[in-house]
Scaffold this motif. Sequence first.
Motif, PDB file in Angstrom:
ATOM      1  N   UNK A  25      59.126 -20.631   4.696  1.00  0.00           N
ATOM      2  CA  UNK A  25      58.537 -20.258   3.396  1.00  0.00           C
ATOM      3  C   UNK A  25      59.685 -19.696   2.467  1.00  0.00           C
ATOM      4  N   UNK A  26      60.428 -18.677   3.245  1.00  0.00           N
ATOM      5  CA  UNK A  26      61.452 -17.940   2.595  1.00  0.00           C
ATOM      6  C   UNK A  26      62.585 -18.923   2.007  1.00  0.00           C
ATOM      7  N   UNK A  27      62.904 -20.091   2.858  1.00  0.00           N
ATOM      8  CA  UNK A  27      64.006 -21.034   2.336  1.00  0.00           C
ATOM      9  C   UNK A  27      63.419 -21.675   1.058  1.00  0.00           C
ATOM     10  N   UNK A  28      62.022 -21.839   0.960  1.00  0.00           N
ATOM     11  CA  UNK A  28      61.414 -22.724  -0.105  1.00  0.00           C
ATOM     12  C   UNK A  28      61.604 -21.791  -1.451  1.00  0.00           C
ATOM     13  N   UNK A  29      61.206 -20.389  -1.303  1.00  0.00           N
ATOM     14  CA  UNK A  29      61.238 -19.707  -2.272  1.00  0.00           C
ATOM     15  C   UNK A  29      62.414 -19.297  -2.734  1.00  0.00           C
ATOM     16  N   UNK A  30      63.557 -19.097  -2.211  1.00  0.00           N
ATOM     17  CA  UNK A  30      64.956 -18.970  -2.490  1.00  0.00           C
ATOM     18  C   UNK A  30      65.394 -19.897  -3.291  1.00  0.00           C
ATOM     19  N   UNK A  31      65.167 -21.240  -2.671  1.00  0.00           N
ATOM     20  CA  UNK A  31      65.672 -22.536  -3.316  1.00  0.00           C
ATOM     21  C   UNK A  31      64.817 -22.592  -4.880  1.00  0.00           C
ATOM     22  N   UNK A  32      63.724 -22.144  -4.892  1.00  0.00           N
ATOM     23  CA  UNK A  32      62.862 -22.455  -6.213  1.00  0.00           C
ATOM     24  C   UNK A  32      63.439 -21.528  -7.124  1.00  0.00           C
ATOM     25  N   UNK A  33      63.689 -20.174  -6.753  1.00  0.00           N
ATOM     26  CA  UNK A  33      64.285 -19.333  -7.573  1.00  0.00           C
ATOM     27  C   UNK A  33      65.724 -19.495  -8.008  1.00  0.00           C
ATOM     28  N   UNK A  34      66.482 -20.058  -7.168  1.00  0.00           N
ATOM     29  CA  UNK A  34      67.888 -20.525  -7.366  1.00  0.00           C
ATOM     30  C   UNK A  34      67.903 -21.739  -8.573  1.00  0.00           C
ATOM     31  N   UNK A  35      66.935 -22.867  -8.311  1.00  0.00           N
ATOM     32  CA  UNK A  35      66.638 -23.877  -9.064  1.00  0.00           C
ATOM     33  C   UNK A  35      66.385 -23.421 -10.422  1.00  0.00           C
ATOM     34  N   UNK A  36      65.341 -22.577 -10.567  1.00  0.00           N
ATOM     35  CA  UNK A  36      64.825 -22.085 -11.907  1.00  0.00           C
ATOM     36  C   UNK A  36      66.003 -21.484 -12.614  1.00  0.00           C
ATOM     37  N   UNK A  37      66.436 -20.558 -12.200  1.00  0.00           N
ATOM     38  CA  UNK A  37      67.521 -19.685 -12.835  1.00  0.00           C
ATOM     39  C   UNK A  37      68.875 -20.575 -13.190  1.00  0.00           C
ATOM     40  N   UNK A  38      69.139 -21.662 -12.275  1.00  0.00           N
ATOM     41  CA  UNK A  38      70.196 -22.477 -12.501  1.00  0.00           C
ATOM     42  C   UNK A  38      70.017 -23.277 -13.995  1.00  0.00           C
ATOM     43  N   UNK A  39      68.708 -23.610 -13.949  1.00  0.00           N
ATOM     44  CA  UNK A  39      68.521 -24.256 -15.245  1.00  0.00           C
ATOM     45  C   UNK A  39      68.864 -23.607 -16.672  1.00  0.00           C
ATOM     46  N   UNK A  40      68.916 -22.315 -16.535  1.00  0.00           N
ATOM     47  CA  UNK A  40      69.185 -21.487 -17.567  1.00  0.00           C
ATOM     48  C   UNK A  40      70.591 -20.805 -17.691  1.00  0.00           C
TER      49      UNK A  40
END
Length: 303
Positions: A67-82
């Motif tokens: 779950x930690x991997x998932x959350x870190x990936x989601x955070x990274x992906x979200x911020x990468x978009x901006x």
Amino acid sequence: MRLNSAAKQIFVGGVHRSGTTLVQRIMGSHSEIYAGREFDFTKDIAALRRRLHGGHESGRIADLVNKDDIDKAVESFTMKLFERALRESGKTILCEKTPTNALVMADLCECMPNAYCILVLRDPRAIVASNKEVARKYFAEGLRPPSFCASVSASIKDINETWRKGLAAAEKYDRVKAILYEDLIANPERVVRDICQFVGLDYEEGMVRPAPLEDRQNHVSDQFWYTKEELAKPISDNSLEKYKQILSPSEITLVERFVVSYPLVQHYGIGQQSPSFLDHCAMLWSKFNALKIIQKIRARLRC
């Protein structure tokens, strides 16, 4: 300049037409904050996160990620978009405003440790009235409005869902702050100072004289939501009682009886009386009338 993953992120949300655009203007007037137009997809990213968590919990992808991997990936992906928008603006802090952010503030707090969420609350009668005006503009052009503003009943449903999820997140997480639109209008400096303290930024005087959002008129749907004049006007209280001119007495009654009350919004005087049988009939009539108009629009488009 690469985006600093440790930088703060600010997410603004609330019921549609509750004042989230004004809050975005205010935040974007801070020298460190980039506040662009609505992103729209935060809710979808949060839904993907929940699906991934479900896959892990079922064991389907447990050997691939935790779950930690998932959350870190989601955070990274979200911020990468901006990342590009932040770089080009020269700002360091993102402020993203989409009304539906209110539905996923709990998700944002869970997967983004540097995220701060601002939940905007407003008199539900004013929200429904504003939605009614938006729907009129769509109908006048022979277009179908977004589902949440197609009728009084749809607007009430949207308010109840948004408040339920947004206020639950505010109660559970100290990185979610609820503000009242009416308080912001009545005493902008005090409320904006509170917001700055909440997100850990210095208050700047220019924030209570927010700059116009000049880039918000470049999408075909923008014309239905606000004018350039509305996006440039100063903070004022000239719209607080406007709903009385737009909603009928029976529509006001429906809002007051069907919108669910919470401690933070009790002063609006809603939920004090249970809906009667006639109230339920009026809600059904509201849905029926909207459906008739939508069916006419569909028929016209097929011709």
